[in-house]
Motif scaffolding. Structure first.
Motif, PDB file in Angstrom:
ATOM      1  N   HIS A   1      -3.572  11.696   4.262  1.00 36.62           N
ATOM      2  CA  HIS A   1      -3.816  12.104   3.005  1.00 36.62           C
ATOM      3  C   HIS A   1      -4.036  11.071   1.810  1.00 36.62           C
ATOM      4  CE1 HIS A   1      -4.721  16.096   4.273  1.00 36.62           C
ATOM      5  NE2 HIS A   1      -3.741  16.773   4.627  1.00 36.62           N
ATOM      6  N   ALA A   2      -2.626  10.667   1.764  1.00 36.58           N
ATOM      7  CA  ALA A   2      -2.402   9.641   0.793  1.00 36.58           C
ATOM      8  C   ALA A   2      -3.603   8.486   0.850  1.00 36.58           C
ATOM      9  CB  ALA A   2      -1.281   9.104   0.964  1.00 36.58           C
TER      10      ALA A   2
ATOM     11  N   GLU B   1       0.618  13.296   6.177  1.00 38.92           N
ATOM     12  CA  GLU B   1       0.943  12.844   4.687  1.00 38.92           C
ATOM     13  C   GLU B   1       0.381  11.481   4.525  1.00 38.92           C
ATOM     14  OE1 GLU B   1       4.342  11.902   2.045  1.00 38.92           O
ATOM     15  OE2 GLU B   1       4.621  13.891   2.587  1.00 38.92           O
TER      16      GLU B   1
ATOM     17  N   GLU C   1      13.133   9.254   3.855  1.00 35.95           N
ATOM     18  CA  GLU C   1      11.714   9.043   4.544  1.00 35.95           C
ATOM     19  C   GLU C   1      11.773   8.077   5.676  1.00 35.95           C
ATOM     20  OE1 GLU C   1       8.274   9.452   1.405  1.00 35.95           O
ATOM     21  OE2 GLU C   1      10.004   8.113   0.573  1.00 35.95           O
TER      22      GLU C   1
ATOM     23  N   LEU D   1      -6.896   9.507  -0.621  1.00 40.28           N
ATOM     24  CA  LEU D   1      -7.117   9.525  -1.968  1.00 40.28           C
ATOM     25  C   LEU D   1      -6.968   8.222  -2.399  1.00 40.28           C
ATOM     26  CD1 LEU D   1      -4.250  12.229  -3.003  1.00 40.28           C
ATOM     27  CD2 LEU D   1      -6.831  12.241  -3.380  1.00 40.28           C
ATOM     28  N   GLN D   2      -6.251   7.165  -1.770  1.00 39.77           N
ATOM     29  CA  GLN D   2      -6.275   5.803  -2.220  1.00 39.77           C
ATOM     30  C   GLN D   2      -7.688   5.600  -2.017  1.00 39.77           C
ATOM     31  OE1 GLN D   2      -2.859   4.799   0.064  1.00 39.77           O
ATOM     32  NE2 GLN D   2      -1.706   3.923  -1.595  1.00 39.77           N
TER      33      GLN D   2
ATOM     34  N   LEU E   1     -10.481   6.932  -2.169  1.00 39.45           N
ATOM     35  CA  LEU E   1     -11.395   7.483  -3.323  1.00 39.45           C
ATOM     36  C   LEU E   1     -11.342   6.588  -4.661  1.00 39.45           C
ATOM     37  CD1 LEU E   1     -10.983  11.576  -2.866  1.00 39.45           C
ATOM     38  CD2 LEU E   1     -12.996   9.952  -2.490  1.00 39.45           C
ATOM     39  N   ASP E   2     -10.162   6.162  -4.791  1.00 38.33           N
ATOM     40  CA  ASP E   2      -9.883   5.276  -5.971  1.00 38.33           C
ATOM     41  C   ASP E   2     -10.292   6.135  -7.107  1.00 38.33           C
ATOM     42  OD1 ASP E   2      -9.172   3.176  -7.520  1.00 38.33           O
ATOM     43  OD2 ASP E   2     -11.364   1.941  -7.387  1.00 38.33           O
ATOM     44  N   VAL E   3      -9.462   7.189  -7.214  1.00 35.65           N
ATOM     45  CA  VAL E   3      -9.824   8.300  -8.163  1.00 35.65           C
ATOM     46  C   VAL E   3      -9.554   7.804  -9.630  1.00 35.65           C
ATOM     47  CG1 VAL E   3      -9.584  10.212  -6.791  1.00 35.65           C
ATOM     48  CG2 VAL E   3      -7.599   9.401  -7.879  1.00 35.65           C
ATOM     49  N   TYR E   4      -8.791   7.038  -9.681  1.00 31.39           N
ATOM     50  CA  TYR E   4      -8.438   6.608 -11.206  1.00 31.39           C
ATOM     51  C   TYR E   4      -9.332   5.356 -11.693  1.00 31.39           C
ATOM     52  CZ  TYR E   4      -3.959   8.404  -9.542  1.00 31.39           C
ATOM     53  OH  TYR E   4      -3.207   9.495  -9.242  1.00 31.39           O
TER      54      TYR E   4
ATOM     55  N   PHE F   1       0.695  -1.103   0.208  1.00 34.08           N
ATOM     56  CA  PHE F   1      -0.227  -0.105  -0.116  1.00 34.08           C
ATOM     57  C   PHE F   1       0.950   1.292  -0.047  1.00 34.08           C
ATOM     58  CE2 PHE F   1       0.429   1.176   4.443  1.00 34.08           C
ATOM     59  CZ  PHE F   1       0.813  -0.026   5.036  1.00 34.08           C
ATOM     60  N   GLN F   2       2.244   1.163   0.078  1.00 35.22           N
ATOM     61  CA  GLN F   2       3.008   2.267   0.367  1.00 35.22           C
ATOM     62  C   GLN F   2       4.356   1.699   0.082  1.00 35.22           C
ATOM     63  OE1 GLN F   2       2.852   5.046   3.544  1.00 35.22           O
ATOM     64  NE2 GLN F   2       3.651   6.728   2.154  1.00 35.22           N
ATOM     65  N   THR F   3       5.294   2.621  -0.719  1.00 36.77           N
ATOM     66  CA  THR F   3       6.496   2.482  -0.646  1.00 36.77           C
ATOM     67  C   THR F   3       7.273   3.847  -0.234  1.00 36.77           C
ATOM     68  OG1 THR F   3       6.686   3.218  -3.044  1.00 36.77           O
ATOM     69  CG2 THR F   3       6.851   0.940  -2.396  1.00 36.77           C
TER      70      THR F   3
END
Lengths: 395, 282, 153
Positions: free
Chosen positions: C139-140, C136, C79, C143-144, C146-149, C72-74
């Motif tokens: 927020h990310a 952050e 970082e 957005l994930q 929302l599955d905006v794509y 789910f994240q790299t």
């Protein structure tokens, strides 16, 4: 015609008008002669008629078809025709239709495509070479036509159908001698007197033996035609009577648009609670957009015969009050009523300025009259305006 | 002004084009290559512009150019099957007839970007309208400063234009990052939201033009990240999507506040839309 | 020790940290390496270390029966891996796997928590660096979510 001949005839050989004779008097017979002359010149003559208990613009040939002796009662959500008891031709104001019915018709085929084997041929629908003469165009409507001109032919692209229908129009304006309860052209600076954009303008006044018209030409075609009609020069008293009648109309507007910078007012209030409030009343029926003489939005529909050989695309009036209007894949951008009402009103009064350098509203009041719940655009503006005012500083 | 002698071109009537190639890019996403029957009838297209494509008897939709602007005879369009018309378009086989109107709209500011760093932020299918700009940037590499391409999409299967992305990523004179929202463990690339990549890239914010295209939410966050990085609102360009029926400003559908997306856009400097993007249902 | 202090001071996450605070952090820190495929930690393990990445990328994964491991994240250079050490019950809620060879600064969570407790100024200074990471990621995640794509059905 039962009117006695009172008008002094010009010699038929005398064409055109002298400069001093810009304002002539026509009687009913002169008006009939105008209709006849326009038809003789190849115009399709359209004027107000009585139909379905409303004033409807339709083909006319004789004065008998005009709503003589009728006047309208208009208010929010209210329209009635009543007999006025007076022998006047143009005592009604504007009805549910506007001239866009002819210039930008509700349905228009755009093209047809034919498939033969592998070959596909697209044929644009020919623009109709019709020449319209419009009788009884009000000042607000002349402004509305000019606004649609800016949208449909004066931008970077031109709509060939609108352009063809708009070409060679002969516009006979009528200066309003009465304002309806929903009229507010005076506060929009769009009437009641037609200042330009017509060929002939008529102001109806009461003559000793029936209605007379103070006629004024504003184009070569208008001057030419007026010169052919039975007429006599207007007396200063007649001219003054016409001017007074129109001035009285201006003073008796049923509604008034607040004298603000409406563009800035609305654009700084895009999230005003009033939108939610009006949404509770608005039925999103789209009536206001159908009757509006400047609303130009359309949608397209494709049709196909059963074999798929012949297909066509047509456009029809659309409205920003429908859900489909703002549909992008997945849903509508404006799904709430308040967002759709806001789109309509802010477009009309605010963003129209950005797009076309004028307001999109001409103050004709149709949207108020034909709203089934009587939503009043002037009242909505006033509500937003008043909410900004500091009640303490009001004197 | 005298009326023109010949009938002016009807902006609503399509030309006939033929599908010459159809390529399956990703789930529901296809690229069609079209060749107009009368190539002389079309004006050249610029990166960021679009055509209106008709499936005869079904309807018409706006589709951005996604091909190389050097090759003006090959009209390339990348389409996601989301509705009846786009669905029908993606089912067309080579040889099939398509109606075509265009090119329409204002494209990417390729001239304004010259001499500057260019940051391209693409989300999902938003890479398609940006691809002509990327072809141009790399073809005329010496005209631009640093080139940064950040591409985010849903999953590794949804990545578009892998061949180009790999080629651009292999270049020593560009920074190319691809990220997906989620992936199975076999994916060794980045996972995360594309906007989080912005602060990690090196460009000179005072001398940068940013080109952004993707879902509106993603664009809003990308703009915020670009502005946090110091890029001016005037230098951030985005490509908007709204319902379009006519593409020439007659039908009204694509209004977004004061602008017609079809005619004034689809590419706008963010400075022009600032304040509008955050409004709901505008 | 000097070398570690230099590494910490130069790391973007600790930029502008005062010398005194830097010394306190370094007292809990050490350099570590992981090879590609190694796990920095696994879901359910106690969150007793946090990692500040100097080189390489780490995938954060969740596994579900029938779905396999999903990333789910790299995160990469500059970082942080791990924020669960900040709040009880100090337990990792995902797996962290090295995608490449990783060089990182590992900080002992118990040690740094104690120092923050003793010196709230240090605690506040570190909070100001960790909270933005949390925000952050929130927020990310939105957005994930929302599955905006995706295409709506």
């Amino acid at each position: 015609m039962t009117f006695p001949r009172k008008v002094v005839r010009e010699q038929p050989t005398q064409r055109g008008l002298m400069g001093s004779e810009k304002q002539a008097i026509l009687d009913a017979e002169g008006l009939q002669a105008l209709l006849t002359a326009l038809k003789a010149r190849g115009y399709r003559v359209i004027g107000p008629t009585l139909s379905d208990q409303a004033v409807i613009y339709d083909d006319i040939e004789t004065l008998d078809e005009l709503p003589r002796g009728w006047r309208d009662e208009q208010d929010g959500g209210h329209y009635r025709l009543v007999e006025s008891g007076e022998d006047r031709f143009f005592d009604f104001v504007v009805g549910p239709q506007s001239w866009k019915k002819f210039l930008h018709p509700p349905q228009q085929t755009l093209w047809r495509a034919r498939r033969e084997g592998e070959a596909v041929t697209v044929t644009p629908e020919p623009a109709e070479p019709e020449r319209f003469a419009f009788i009884g165009v009000r000042s607000c409507e002349i402004h509305a036509i000019a606004i649609q001109d800016r949208v449909l032919i004066e931008g970077p692209h031109a709509d060939p159908h609108y352009r063809a229908r708009r070409q060679d129009n002969f516009i006979v304006a009528v200066n309003c001698a009465r304002a309806a309860g929903t009229c507010f052209c005076a506060s929009m600076n769009t009437g009641p007197k037609a200042e330009s954009g017509f060929d002939l303008a008529l102001t109806e006044i009461d003559g000793p033996e029936g209605p007379l018209f103070v006629a004024e030409s504003a184009s070569a075609a208008g001057e030419d035609l007026l010169g052919e009609l039975p007429r006599r020069p207007a007396t200063p008293e007649e001219v003054a009577a016409g001017t007074a009648a129109v001035a009285a109309t201006a003073r008796s507007m049923g509604r008034e648009m607040p004298a603000e910078d409406l563009r800035d007012l609305l654009l700084r209030n895009l999230e005003h609670p009033r939108w939610e409030e009006v949404a509770e009343r608005c039925l999103t029926c789209a009536n206001c957009t159908m009757v509006c003489p400047t609303c130009f939005c359309t949608s397209v529909e494709d049709a196909s015969d059963l074999t798929g050989q012949e297909t066509s695309r047509s456009r029809r009036w659309d409205s920003c009050f429908t859900l489909d209007y703002s549909y992008i894949h997945g849903g509508s951008v404006r799904s709430s009523t308040q967002s759709r009402y806001r789109q309509w009103m802010t477009h009309k009064l605010a963003t129209w300025h950005d797009q076309f350098d004028s307001s999109g509203c001409v103050g004709c009041g149709r949207c108020i009259t034909w709203c089934p719940v009587g939503i009043d655009i002037t009242e909505e503006v006033r509500a937003i305006r008043d909410s900004e005012r500091d009640p303490v500083s009001e004197s | 002004m005298a009326a023109p002698e010949t009938a002016p071109l009807d902006p609503m009537a399509p030309l006939v084009a033929r599908v010459t190639r159809r390529h399956h890019d990703a789930p529901e996403v296809f690229t069609l290559e079209l060749e107009p029957e009368d190539p002389g009838a079309l004006a050249p297209f610029a990166p960021g512009q679009f055509n209106m494509l008709t499936v005869f008897g079904v309807g018409e939709v706006p589709i951005s150019f996604s091909g190389d602007p050097v090759d003006q005879n090959r009209l390339v369009h990348t389409i996601r099957a989301v509705g009846p018309v786009s669905g029908a378009l993606t089912e067309l086989e080579p040889g099939a007839a398509v109606g075509l109107r265009g090119p329409f709209g204002v494209g990417w500011p390729m001239a304004e970007a010259e001499g500057k760093d260019v940051v391209v932020v693409a989300g999902g299918l938003g890479l398609a309208p940006l691809r002509p700009a990327l072809y141009r940037l790399f073809a005329e590499r010496e005209r631009y400063g640093k080139i940064v391409l950040l591409y985010g999409t849903r999953s590794p299967d949804d990545i578009l234009f892998r061949r180009e992305l790999e080629a651009w990523r292999g270049r020593l004179d560009a920074e190319v990052e691809v990220t997906v929202d989620h992936a199975m463990a076999a994916w060794h690339g980045n996972v995360g939201v594309v906007t989080t990549l912005i602060p990690r890239c090196s460009f000179d914010p005072a001398q940068t033009v940013a080109l952004v295209c993707g879902p509106e939410v993603m664009m809003r966050f990308a703009i915020a990240a670009l502005m946090d990085a110091g890029v001016a609102a005037d230098d951030i360009y985005l490509s908007m999507e709204r319902n379009m029926k006519c593409a020439v400003g007659f039908c009204g559908h694509c209004q977004f506040g004061p602008v017609f997306v079809c005619r004034d856009g689809p590419v706008f400097p963010y400075a022009r839309l600032r304040g509008l993007l955050a409004l709901k249902e505008l | 020790m000097e070398g570690l202090e230099r590494i910490v001071k130069e790391h973007v996450f600790f930029a502008d940290l005062t010398d005194d605070f830097c010394k306190l952090v370094c007292g809990c820190a050490k350099n570590v390496r992981f090879e590609a495929g190694d796990y920095l930690f696994r879901e359910g393990d106690p969150a007793d270390q946090l990692y500040v990445i100097r080189e390489g990328r780490v995938a954060m994964e969740l596994s579900a029966p029938g779905h396999g491991s999903m990333t789910f994240q790299t995160v990469g250079e500059g970082e942080i891996v791990g924020i669960s050490w900040l709040i009880p019950p100090y337990r990792w809620t995902y797996d962290a796997k090295a995608l490449e060879r990783i060089r990182a600064i590992s900080i002992d969570a118990t040690c740094i928590r104690r120092k923050c407790e003793d010196d709230h100024d240090l605690g506040y200074e570190l909070m100001k660096r960790f909270v933005p990471v949390i925000i952050e990621r929130l927020h990310a995640t939105r957005l994930q979510m929302l599955d905006v794509y995706g295409t709506k059905s």
